[in-house]
Design an enzyme around this catalytic site. Sequence first.
Site, PDB file in Angstrom:
ATOM      1  N   LYS A 100      91.270 106.069 100.148  1.00  8.52           N
ATOM      2  CA  LYS A 100      91.813 107.015 101.132  1.00  8.52           C
ATOM      3  C   LYS A 100      90.876 107.067 102.328  1.00  8.52           C
ATOM      4  O   LYS A 100      89.648 107.049 102.166  1.00  8.52           O
ATOM      5  CB  LYS A 100      91.927 108.389 100.461  1.00  8.52           C
ATOM      6  CG  LYS A 100      92.647 109.458 101.276  1.00  8.52           C
ATOM      7  CD  LYS A 100      92.719 110.752 100.462  1.00  8.52           C
ATOM      8  CE  LYS A 100      93.469 111.858 101.182  1.00  8.52           C
ATOM      9  NZ  LYS A 100      93.528 113.097 100.382  1.00  8.52           N
ATOM     10  N   SER A 137      96.204 117.168  96.154  1.00  5.72           N
ATOM     11  CA  SER A 137      96.400 116.021  97.055  1.00  5.72           C
ATOM     12  C   SER A 137      96.402 114.662  96.375  1.00  5.72           C
ATOM     13  O   SER A 137      96.869 113.692  96.960  1.00  5.72           O
ATOM     14  CB  SER A 137      95.325 116.024  98.142  1.00  5.72           C
ATOM     15  OG  SER A 137      95.704 116.881  99.179  1.00  5.72           O
ATOM     16  N   SER A 153      98.001 114.994 100.003  1.00  6.85           N
ATOM     17  CA  SER A 153      97.733 114.239 101.206  1.00  6.85           C
ATOM     18  C   SER A 153      97.343 112.778 100.951  1.00  6.85           C
ATOM     19  O   SER A 153      97.273 111.996 101.893  1.00  6.85           O
ATOM     20  CB  SER A 153      96.578 114.899 101.977  1.00  6.85           C
ATOM     21  OG  SER A 153      95.417 114.917 101.174  1.00  6.85           O
TER      22      SER A 153
END
Lengths: 534, 552
Positions: free
Chosen positions: A89, A203, A179
């Site tokens: 990420k 997330s 996310s």
Amino acid sequence: MSASCAAFRPATAMLGLSIREVSQALRDGRVSATELCKKCINQIQRTRYLNAYITITEETAMEQALRADIRLSTGKPLGPLDGIPFSVKDNFCTDNIETTCASNMLKGYVPPFNATVVQKLLDQGAVLVGKTNLDEFAMGSGSADGVFGPVRNPWSYATQYREQSKEDPDSDWTITGGSSGGSAAAVASLSSFLALGSDTGGSTRNPGSLCGVVALKPSYGLLSRHGLIPLVNSMDVPGIMTRSVHDAATVLRILQGRDERDSTTVQAPNTPPSLPEHFDIRDICVGIPKEYHAPGLSKDTLAQWSRVAAMFEQAGARVQEVSLPHTQHSIVCYHVLCCCEVASNMARFDGLEYGHRSAVDSSTDAMYATTRHEGFNNVVRRRILSGNYFLLKSNYERYFVKAQQIRRLITEDFKTVFRSGIDVLLTPTTLSDAARYSDFIQEDNRTRSAQEDVFTQPVNMAGVPAVTVPTALSPRGLPIGLQLIGQTLQDWKLLTVAHWMEQQLNFPLVRFHEDSNKRELDQSVRERTHTVGL
Amino acid sequence: MAASSSGYSRMLFSLRKYTNKSQSLYHIDTNFVIRTIWTSGSKKQLKTKVQTKSLPQMVGVVGLEIHAQIQSTSKLFSGSHVRFLAPPNSLVSYFDASLPGTLPVLNRRCVEAAVLTGLALNCTINRKSLFDRKHYFYADMPAGYQITQQRLPIAVDGTLVYSLFEGRRRNQVVTKSVKIKQIQLEQDSGKSLHDNEQSQTLIDLNRAGVGLMELVMEPEMCCGEEAAAAVRELQLILQALGTCQGNMAEGQLRVDANVSVHRPGEPMGVRTEVKNINSVRHMAKAIDYEIQRQMEVLQSGGTVLNETRAFDSKSGNTIPMRDKEGLQDYRFMPEPNLPPLFVYESEASVPVGVDSAQVVVIDRLSAQLPELPSVRRTRLVETYGILREHSLTLVNEDGLMDFFESVVQMTKVEPRKVIGWVMNELMGNLNLQSLKVSQSPISPCALAELINLVESGHISSSTAKQVFQEMWKAPEKTVGQIVKEQDLWMINDKEELRKICQRIVDRYTEEVQIIRGGNKKVLNKLMGEVQRETKGRTDPVQVKAILEEMIS
């Protein structure tokens, strides 16, 4: 899950394997690390329309793969991850590789060091193929609010969904959740065997569930946060996304443990080399929290929850209803604590040392203000303003202190339940399967986060571990996941139960629709950035 | 943009038109010397000036906030080195530059320094203390907040005992004490250097993140002199402990003074905060000026404003600081990346599973406490039989005690005789020229030689004082050289002495008659004449005996 359950086209055949399987293939010489890396890069290119990656690190990846091949060919691999492609990420710092947090503020920012978790994977010979997309600074639950545009759920390009859809694939597609949507999409679309996400309120688990991958949020403090650009320091945990529980356990074993650069990390408990293949579920007591029958829970998800609970019971596990009475306050309390830490953590982005700097230089204050206005999106700005309001001397007691008190009560809820003999809790991960993007953006980020994080968020408040396991496909052909929650630092036991559950479920791999396979690299995806209106 | 790993040494953060400067920069004034504390506006003068008929006199109330830079090789939360005058931005870690994703790691040495300081100041050491973030935007504070200990500091409730000279001749030692409210650990900021010509600001982060101990002294002092004595004592304690070098000019010790005035028995007055103080002497001046100013404001019917004022060392005044921010809300919150700081009583109280070498143990530190200045003074009084006021000066002047003890070791003279030389001749000359002890042109060895010559009767004590001045002017010459060149050796030859005395007796026949008539006091006059004749090169005892013999 096993590779044999899906039929692959030759190009992606190897990519559908689990880490365990492909690692064996590498050792056996059935595939080389460079071949595998190239396949992943090709798969990334083929699925560019998903917008899962912000940066593709092809050059360094091929170099790393080459080095892995030398080790593998001499029979001296570094471990089970040697030569395995992975993605990270884009809120984890990567040495000499741009790290943006999907924000204008950090566009072009190249950190001089690796996050501890990234370094540990590289030290094991894993091959970094790219940095994945997210909501700006990980603030969101849709991966729809980043400066690089929304991430598309691979399952909305799979055969089942496309055959039901009468619309254009460019208008009818679903979100990944967030996310860490880019990481979930990367693992689900077979371009990474493993991806790192971050989990502050869900997330990692939320997109894991919506994209049909295994997503582990370890106990707070078990994995180092050094190099993870923070959202809420007291809740952030690096998350692990894989296509099997066994793989997640392998990665956890490598990443866990004390890091002298993160004072909140703890010594990892002793962990056996791998999860037990045979495990007696009759020794396990599964709790079903009654408060998790939340409004808005879809009937499909509820059905899966009931089915799996029954499955545990039929196998001889003890299943009982439990209560976590303060769960209902979790979201509002999270909102306060999150905004406060965001206000504080974001204070460093002033344009002086790094990151975006405004051209306005009439005064220092003016430079700060315009830099921050230009650098942050509305979601981030709104949280900063709220946080600063909550932290004002006159408000501190009413908001921050109150929220912390509630947080303690929520933590106590979990402790009480586990003290009563419960081993794991079984809950939904999300309210429903993935929403269509066009529906999702009808609500603003704050409302969406409040809705979407309802099952995942209390876990972060308490710092306990949780994992979402892909359970079934909804009638729309979209994944539904269920969440198992364990006791602090009992991550291994949690994964043992999750492993058993996974073995009973037989969740399928994604099979892209024929049209999707032919899709050209869609550059326009990056231009369709969406910003929530004030 | 990108902070590359390739070297902070070349990284000077530049910022144009930096205008909202409001906090003090600590000037580096290398000419300043810590000297005997003296202020023009001492208490007595103030009191007489503001006396009114019916009301009690107004008095000053002074509290201090002191930032002491911890003497350690690395910073409070990072591994960067700590060094004064290093090239700009050469001591900056990723954490110090606030790169996102970096986390604070507490430096045990800094905690030990704070605990040692707390113990030396009789504080209660909190077994558990916490860190907080204090937010404000400032160019040389890269994270946008300072990590400090607002809620639960490492040490609380201490006392600083200090002494100062009082009385008309300023030779009476008075001992006082001031409460230490707390000692907290916190980060230092970087430095902003303003280039007005090019209208830009350069930022040096070498100092950013260096460990500070903030000490809060309660408003229990009444004037600059008391505050100065308290700070000097603190300086000595910190230096003895090795927890802070204590040099105010280099900013290792920074003092802000909270000053107010009121009439005893009445509520405290509105206070001002005086900043930009870079020496103990300036601090005393600044405080006394401020007390005087506030009294005058009140007496002329005005009100004192709650404001921050800067001391201007050139004019000796305090002037309001441009304080654009107004009332700051620091939006404190707990530092989430640092667990509570635990300090253990003894090895035995360290929990199982915790490596006791990695934690701070109070007993271990207590055992390391060195001789503190107050103990040192007592020891000096007892060992050498000197006066208490002398011990105060010996310890308070940098290097003076070592100087004194060296001289004592090199002579057989009673230490009490040495102290006279050190206090009067040495200090007198040093003060006259504003020199430090280390700058004295006369070494302990040379002074010892001089004293030994007096003791052995080779020169008289009055000649010796003369020689001392010559030595001061010509440090390259030995004592022997000076005595020889100026022909100052003592006249020890009996015959020669008799001749000299005879000449005097012959010259002052009248006085001789008076003495013979019974007024022995007049003998002193004749002795003085002998001294004058021989330029002090005679032993008065011998001369007296000869004269008496001649006259009787």
